[in-house]
Design an enzyme around this catalytic site. Structure first.
Site, mmCIF file in Angstrom:
data_model
loop_
_atom_site.group_PDB
_atom_site.id
_atom_site.type_symbol
_atom_site.label_atom_id
_atom_site.label_comp_id
_atom_site.label_asym_id
_atom_site.label_seq_id
_atom_site.Cartn_x
_atom_site.Cartn_y
_atom_site.Cartn_z
ATOM 1 N N GLN A 105 -70.740 24.199 45.456
ATOM 2 C CA GLN A 105 -69.980 22.959 45.679
ATOM 3 C C GLN A 105 -69.499 22.437 44.329
ATOM 4 O O GLN A 105 -68.762 21.468 44.260
ATOM 5 C CB GLN A 105 -70.881 21.904 46.314
ATOM 6 N N ASN A 106 -69.958 23.074 43.261
ATOM 7 C CA ASN A 106 -69.621 22.565 41.921
ATOM 8 C C ASN A 106 -68.206 22.972 41.531
ATOM 9 O O ASN A 106 -67.751 24.066 41.849
ATOM 10 C CB ASN A 106 -70.617 23.093 40.882
ATOM 11 N N HIS A 123 -65.467 23.473 46.869
ATOM 12 C CA HIS A 123 -64.807 22.202 46.548
ATOM 13 C C HIS A 123 -63.757 22.350 45.453
ATOM 14 O O HIS A 123 -63.382 21.359 44.823
ATOM 15 C CB HIS A 123 -65.862 21.140 46.164
ATOM 16 N N CYS A 131 -50.166 21.151 42.716
ATOM 17 C CA CYS A 131 -49.124 20.162 42.988
ATOM 18 C C CYS A 131 -49.553 19.235 44.126
ATOM 19 O O CYS A 131 -50.008 19.702 45.170
ATOM 20 C CB CYS A 131 -47.825 20.879 43.338
ATOM 21 N N CYS A 134 -46.560 20.087 47.013
ATOM 22 C CA CYS A 134 -46.467 21.377 47.721
ATOM 23 C C CYS A 134 -47.773 22.172 47.674
ATOM 24 O O CYS A 134 -47.893 23.182 48.357
ATOM 25 C CB CYS A 134 -45.310 22.209 47.163
ATOM 26 N N CYS A 154 -41.320 21.869 41.851
ATOM 27 C CA CYS A 154 -40.732 21.179 43.012
ATOM 28 C C CYS A 154 -40.569 19.683 42.736
ATOM 29 O O CYS A 154 -40.035 18.947 43.565
ATOM 30 C CB CYS A 154 -41.584 21.384 44.262
ATOM 31 N N GLY A 191 -80.336 22.588 44.094
ATOM 32 C CA GLY A 191 -79.669 21.503 43.359
ATOM 33 C C GLY A 191 -78.647 20.749 44.174
ATOM 34 O O GLY A 191 -77.695 20.214 43.619
ATOM 35 N N SER A 193 -78.103 17.770 47.380
ATOM 36 C CA SER A 193 -78.738 16.772 48.249
ATOM 37 C C SER A 193 -78.493 17.119 49.721
ATOM 38 O O SER A 193 -79.031 16.455 50.595
ATOM 39 C CB SER A 193 -78.169 15.387 47.944
ATOM 40 N N ASN A 217 -85.334 21.953 44.412
ATOM 41 C CA ASN A 217 -84.794 20.630 44.118
ATOM 42 C C ASN A 217 -85.976 19.755 43.699
ATOM 43 O O ASN A 217 -86.993 19.755 44.396
ATOM 44 C CB ASN A 217 -84.134 20.054 45.391
#
Ligand code: OAD
Length: 254
Positions: A105-106, A123, A131, A134, A154, A191, A193, A217
Protein backbone atom coordinates in the site's frame (compact mmCIF):
# COMPACT_ATOMS: atom_id res chain seq x y z
CA UNK A 1 11.42 -9.39 21.60
CA UNK A 2 10.31 -12.06 24.12
CA UNK A 3 11.63 -15.65 24.16
CA UNK A 4 8.22 -16.82 23.01
CA UNK A 5 8.52 -14.56 19.94
CA UNK A 6 11.99 -15.95 19.20
CA UNK A 7 10.62 -19.54 19.33
CA UNK A 8 7.87 -18.44 16.95
CA UNK A 9 10.50 -17.13 14.52
CA UNK A 10 12.11 -20.53 14.10
CA UNK A 11 8.71 -22.10 13.55
CA UNK A 12 7.81 -19.37 11.04
CA UNK A 13 11.10 -19.75 9.19
CA UNK A 14 10.24 -23.41 8.57
CA UNK A 15 6.74 -22.50 7.49
CA UNK A 16 8.08 -19.93 5.00
CA UNK A 17 10.65 -22.40 3.63
CA UNK A 18 7.96 -25.00 3.05
CA UNK A 19 5.45 -22.60 1.45
CA UNK A 20 4.83 -22.82 -2.29
CA UNK A 21 3.24 -19.40 -2.78
CA UNK A 22 3.64 -16.46 -0.44
CA UNK A 23 1.55 -13.28 -0.47
CA UNK A 24 3.19 -10.42 1.42
CA UNK A 25 1.10 -7.32 2.18
CA UNK A 26 2.90 -4.25 3.52
CA UNK A 27 1.77 -0.89 4.88
CA UNK A 28 3.29 2.30 6.16
CA UNK A 29 4.74 0.65 9.29
CA UNK A 30 7.38 -1.09 7.16
CA UNK A 31 8.84 2.31 6.21
CA UNK A 32 8.57 3.82 9.68
CA UNK A 33 12.07 2.67 10.66
CA UNK A 34 13.36 4.48 7.55
CA UNK A 35 11.86 7.72 8.89
CA UNK A 36 8.69 7.88 6.78
CA UNK A 37 5.72 8.73 9.03
CA UNK A 38 2.75 6.33 9.10
CA UNK A 39 -0.83 7.58 8.77
CA UNK A 40 -2.68 6.43 11.88
CA UNK A 41 -0.06 6.10 14.64
CA UNK A 42 -0.15 8.80 17.35
CA UNK A 43 2.59 10.65 15.44
CA UNK A 44 1.07 9.69 12.05
CA UNK A 45 0.23 12.02 9.15
CA UNK A 46 -3.53 11.86 9.54
CA UNK A 47 -3.22 13.21 13.08
CA UNK A 48 -1.55 16.33 11.71
CA UNK A 49 -3.27 16.75 8.34
CA UNK A 50 -6.82 16.20 7.18
CA UNK A 51 -7.08 13.63 4.37
CA UNK A 52 -10.22 15.28 3.05
CA UNK A 53 -8.27 18.51 2.53
CA UNK A 54 -5.32 16.90 0.77
CA UNK A 55 -5.72 13.42 -0.63
CA UNK A 56 -8.68 13.70 -2.96
CA UNK A 57 -9.70 15.07 -6.35
CA UNK A 58 -11.95 17.83 -5.00
CA UNK A 59 -9.10 19.25 -2.93
CA UNK A 60 -6.89 19.24 -6.04
CA UNK A 61 -9.55 20.91 -8.16
CA UNK A 62 -10.01 23.62 -5.51
CA UNK A 63 -6.37 24.23 -4.69
CA UNK A 64 -3.78 22.25 -6.70
CA UNK A 65 -0.94 24.34 -5.24
CA UNK A 66 -1.82 23.41 -1.67
CA UNK A 67 -2.10 19.71 -2.59
CA UNK A 68 1.27 19.83 -4.38
CA UNK A 69 2.83 21.58 -1.41
CA UNK A 70 1.96 18.53 0.68
CA UNK A 71 3.07 15.96 -1.93
CA UNK A 72 6.28 17.83 -2.73
CA UNK A 73 7.04 17.87 1.01
CA UNK A 74 6.44 14.10 1.18
CA UNK A 75 8.52 13.47 -1.96
CA UNK A 76 11.41 15.44 -0.49
CA UNK A 77 11.18 13.52 2.77
CA UNK A 78 11.08 10.18 0.93
CA UNK A 79 14.01 11.15 -1.31
CA UNK A 80 16.09 11.73 1.79
CA UNK A 81 15.52 8.32 3.38
CA UNK A 82 16.79 4.81 2.68
CA UNK A 83 15.27 1.34 2.90
CA UNK A 84 15.65 -0.26 6.35
CA UNK A 85 16.56 -3.85 7.35
CA UNK A 86 12.87 -4.83 7.02
CA UNK A 87 12.81 -3.85 3.33
CA UNK A 88 16.04 -5.75 2.67
CA UNK A 89 14.77 -8.84 4.52
CA UNK A 90 11.71 -8.87 2.20
CA UNK A 91 14.11 -8.90 -0.79
CA UNK A 92 15.82 -11.95 0.75
CA UNK A 93 12.48 -13.67 1.40
CA UNK A 94 11.56 -13.21 -2.25
CA UNK A 95 14.89 -14.73 -3.35
CA UNK A 96 14.60 -17.75 -1.06
CA UNK A 97 10.91 -18.44 -1.70
CA UNK A 98 9.47 -20.64 -4.41
CA UNK A 99 6.68 -18.17 -5.29
CA UNK A 100 6.43 -14.67 -3.86
CA UNK A 101 4.34 -11.57 -4.50
CA UNK A 102 4.83 -8.35 -2.57
CA UNK A 103 1.61 -6.36 -2.39
CA UNK A 104 2.20 -2.89 -1.01
CA UNK A 105 0.00 0.00 0.00
CA UNK A 106 3.10 2.17 0.26
CA UNK A 107 3.75 4.80 -2.40
CA UNK A 108 7.33 5.54 -1.31
CA UNK A 109 9.07 3.17 -3.76
CA UNK A 110 11.39 1.93 -0.98
CA UNK A 111 10.66 -1.74 -1.75
CA UNK A 112 11.97 -1.33 -5.30
CA UNK A 113 14.93 0.77 -4.13
CA UNK A 114 15.80 -2.10 -1.76
CA UNK A 115 15.66 -4.57 -4.67
CA UNK A 116 12.24 -6.26 -4.48
CA UNK A 117 11.21 -7.44 -7.95
CA UNK A 118 7.67 -8.86 -7.86
CA UNK A 119 5.86 -5.83 -6.48
CA UNK A 120 2.23 -4.79 -6.90
CA UNK A 121 1.57 -1.19 -5.87
CA UNK A 122 -2.05 -0.91 -4.80
CA UNK A 123 -1.98 2.81 -4.03
CA UNK A 124 0.32 4.01 -6.83
CA UNK A 125 3.73 5.61 -6.54
CA UNK A 126 4.60 9.10 -5.34
CA UNK A 127 7.58 9.27 -7.72
CA UNK A 128 5.26 9.41 -10.72
CA UNK A 129 3.24 12.35 -12.12
CA UNK A 130 0.09 11.70 -14.06
CA UNK A 131 -2.39 13.95 -15.80
CA UNK A 132 -5.38 15.08 -13.73
CA UNK A 133 -7.48 15.24 -16.92
CA UNK A 134 -6.53 12.29 -19.13
CA UNK A 135 -4.71 10.10 -16.59
CA UNK A 136 -1.57 9.55 -18.73
CA UNK A 137 1.81 9.36 -17.01
CA UNK A 138 3.72 12.63 -17.50
CA UNK A 139 7.43 11.94 -17.92
CA UNK A 140 10.06 14.45 -16.88
CA UNK A 141 10.76 16.76 -14.00
CA UNK A 142 9.57 15.56 -10.60
CA UNK A 143 11.17 18.40 -8.70
CA UNK A 144 9.22 21.59 -9.37
CA UNK A 145 7.94 24.66 -7.62
CA UNK A 146 4.37 24.35 -6.22
CA UNK A 147 3.39 27.43 -8.24
CA UNK A 148 4.79 25.94 -11.46
CA UNK A 149 2.90 22.68 -11.80
CA UNK A 150 3.83 20.81 -15.03
CA UNK A 151 1.17 20.24 -17.69
CA UNK A 152 0.34 17.21 -19.79
CA UNK A 153 0.41 17.54 -23.59
CA UNK A 154 -3.42 17.50 -23.41
CA UNK A 155 -3.26 20.64 -21.26
CA UNK A 156 -4.25 18.95 -17.98
CA UNK A 157 -2.36 19.62 -14.77
CA UNK A 158 0.08 17.08 -13.35
CA UNK A 159 -1.06 15.32 -10.19
CA UNK A 160 0.81 12.79 -8.06
CA UNK A 161 0.52 9.18 -9.27
CA UNK A 162 -1.10 7.97 -6.07
CA UNK A 163 -4.60 6.73 -5.32
CA UNK A 164 -6.72 9.31 -3.52
CA UNK A 165 -9.72 8.81 -1.26
CA UNK A 166 -12.79 8.06 -3.35
CA UNK A 167 -10.74 6.68 -6.28
CA UNK A 168 -10.58 3.14 -7.61
CA UNK A 169 -7.37 1.15 -7.21
CA UNK A 170 -5.46 0.47 -10.47
CA UNK A 171 -7.41 -2.44 -11.97
CA UNK A 172 -4.43 -4.59 -12.96
CA UNK A 173 -2.89 -4.17 -9.48
CA UNK A 174 -5.96 -5.25 -7.51
CA UNK A 175 -6.66 -8.16 -9.89
CA UNK A 176 -3.09 -9.52 -9.61
CA UNK A 177 -3.10 -9.04 -5.84
CA UNK A 178 -6.46 -10.68 -5.42
CA UNK A 179 -5.68 -13.67 -7.68
CA UNK A 180 -2.39 -14.33 -5.92
CA UNK A 181 -4.01 -13.94 -2.50
CA UNK A 182 -6.60 -16.60 -3.32
CA UNK A 183 -3.93 -19.06 -4.50
CA UNK A 184 -1.23 -18.60 -1.87
CA UNK A 185 -0.62 -20.97 1.02
CA UNK A 186 1.09 -18.41 3.28
CA UNK A 187 0.20 -14.77 3.73
CA UNK A 188 1.98 -12.01 5.66
CA UNK A 189 0.33 -8.77 6.78
CA UNK A 190 3.11 -6.45 7.90
CA UNK A 191 3.10 -2.86 9.15
CA UNK A 192 -0.50 -2.13 8.23
CA UNK A 193 -3.43 -1.13 10.42
CA UNK A 194 -5.69 -3.03 7.95
CA UNK A 195 -8.04 -0.06 8.10
CA UNK A 196 -8.32 0.80 4.39
CA UNK A 197 -10.20 -1.48 2.02
CA UNK A 198 -9.89 -3.18 -0.42
CA UNK A 199 -6.22 -3.75 0.61
CA UNK A 200 -7.28 -4.58 4.17
CA UNK A 201 -9.54 -7.36 2.86
CA UNK A 202 -6.65 -9.34 1.34
CA UNK A 203 -5.43 -11.07 4.53
CA UNK A 204 -8.99 -12.21 5.30
CA UNK A 205 -9.37 -13.45 1.71
CA UNK A 206 -6.11 -15.40 2.00
CA UNK A 207 -7.17 -17.00 5.27
CA UNK A 208 -10.61 -17.87 3.89
CA UNK A 209 -8.88 -19.68 1.01
CA UNK A 210 -6.75 -21.75 3.37
CA UNK A 211 -3.52 -19.71 3.69
CA UNK A 212 -1.61 -19.61 6.94
CA UNK A 213 -1.77 -16.00 8.16
CA UNK A 214 1.10 -14.18 9.87
CA UNK A 215 0.84 -10.63 11.16
CA UNK A 216 3.81 -8.46 12.17
CA UNK A 217 2.93 -5.19 13.85
CA UNK A 218 3.98 -3.68 17.20
CA UNK A 219 0.29 -2.95 17.89
CA UNK A 220 -2.73 -5.24 17.72
CA UNK A 221 -5.12 -4.54 14.81
CA UNK A 222 -8.58 -5.73 13.80
CA UNK A 223 -6.82 -8.55 11.95
CA UNK A 224 -4.90 -9.85 14.98
CA UNK A 225 -7.62 -12.25 16.25
CA UNK A 226 -7.74 -13.86 12.77
CA UNK A 227 -3.97 -14.35 12.40
CA UNK A 228 -2.48 -17.79 12.98
CA UNK A 229 0.60 -16.08 14.38
CA UNK A 230 0.94 -12.47 15.43
CA UNK A 231 4.32 -11.01 16.29
CA UNK A 232 4.06 -7.68 18.06
CA UNK A 233 7.39 -6.06 17.23
CA UNK A 234 8.84 -3.75 14.54
CA UNK A 235 9.23 -5.32 11.11
CA UNK A 236 12.80 -4.07 10.77
CA UNK A 237 13.66 -6.25 13.77
CA UNK A 238 11.54 -9.33 13.10
CA UNK A 239 11.95 -9.86 9.35
CA UNK A 240 15.78 -10.04 9.34
CA UNK A 241 15.53 -12.59 12.18
CA UNK A 242 13.15 -14.76 10.13
CA UNK A 243 15.59 -14.62 7.20
CA UNK A 244 18.48 -15.47 9.52
CA UNK A 245 16.55 -18.46 10.91
CA UNK A 246 15.67 -19.57 7.35
CA UNK A 247 19.30 -19.43 6.31
CA UNK A 248 20.43 -21.56 9.25
CA UNK A 249 17.69 -24.12 8.60
CA UNK A 250 18.70 -24.25 4.92
CA UNK A 251 22.34 -24.68 5.96
CA UNK A 252 21.40 -27.56 8.28
CA UNK A 253 19.18 -29.19 5.66
CA UNK A 254 22.14 -29.02 3.26
P1 OAD B 1 -1.40 3.10 8.98
O1 OAD B 1 -0.76 4.37 9.41
O2 OAD B 1 -2.88 3.02 9.01
O3 OAD B 1 -0.86 1.91 9.88
C1 OAD B 1 0.50 1.71 10.10
C2 OAD B 1 0.66 0.48 10.96
O4 OAD B 1 2.05 0.25 11.11
C3 OAD B 1 0.07 0.62 12.37
O5 OAD B 1 -0.79 -0.48 12.62
C4 OAD B 1 1.31 0.57 13.28
O6 OAD B 1 1.08 -0.09 14.51
C5 OAD B 1 2.29 -0.20 12.42
N1 OAD B 1 3.70 0.07 12.71
C6 OAD B 1 4.27 1.17 13.27
N2 OAD B 1 5.61 1.02 13.36
C7 OAD B 1 5.89 -0.19 12.84
C8 OAD B 1 7.10 -0.92 12.62
N3 OAD B 1 8.28 -0.43 12.96
N4 OAD B 1 7.01 -2.15 12.05
C9 OAD B 1 5.82 -2.66 11.69
N5 OAD B 1 4.65 -2.02 11.86
C10 OAD B 1 4.68 -0.81 12.42
O7 OAD B 1 -0.82 2.76 7.54
P2 OAD B 1 -1.42 1.77 6.44
O8 OAD B 1 -2.04 0.59 7.07
O9 OAD B 1 -0.36 1.56 5.42
O10 OAD B 1 -3.80 5.22 1.68
O11 OAD B 1 -2.54 2.70 5.81
C11 OAD B 1 -3.26 2.26 4.71
C12 OAD B 1 -3.57 3.41 3.81
O12 OAD B 1 -4.18 4.48 4.55
C13 OAD B 1 -2.36 4.08 3.18
O13 OAD B 1 -1.87 3.38 2.06
C14 OAD B 1 -2.91 5.42 2.80
C15 OAD B 1 -3.66 5.76 4.06
O14 OAD B 1 -4.72 6.62 3.92
C16 OAD B 1 -3.92 6.13 0.72
O15 OAD B 1 -3.32 7.19 0.77
C17 OAD B 1 -4.83 5.73 -0.37
Amino acid sequence: MTNQSIDKLDFLARRVLDAKKIGFLTGAGVSKESGVPTFRDADGLWNKFRPEELANATAFRNDPHMVWQWYNWRRKLINEVKPNPGHYAIVELEKISEGFLLITQNVDDLHRVAGSESVVELHGNIQVNKCFSCGKVIEGELDFDNDNIPHCECGGLARPGVVWFGEMLPEDAIISASNWTQECDLFFSVGTSTAVFPAAGLPYEAKKNGAYLIEINPQPTDLTPFADVSIQAPSGEVLPKIVEAMNSIRGARG
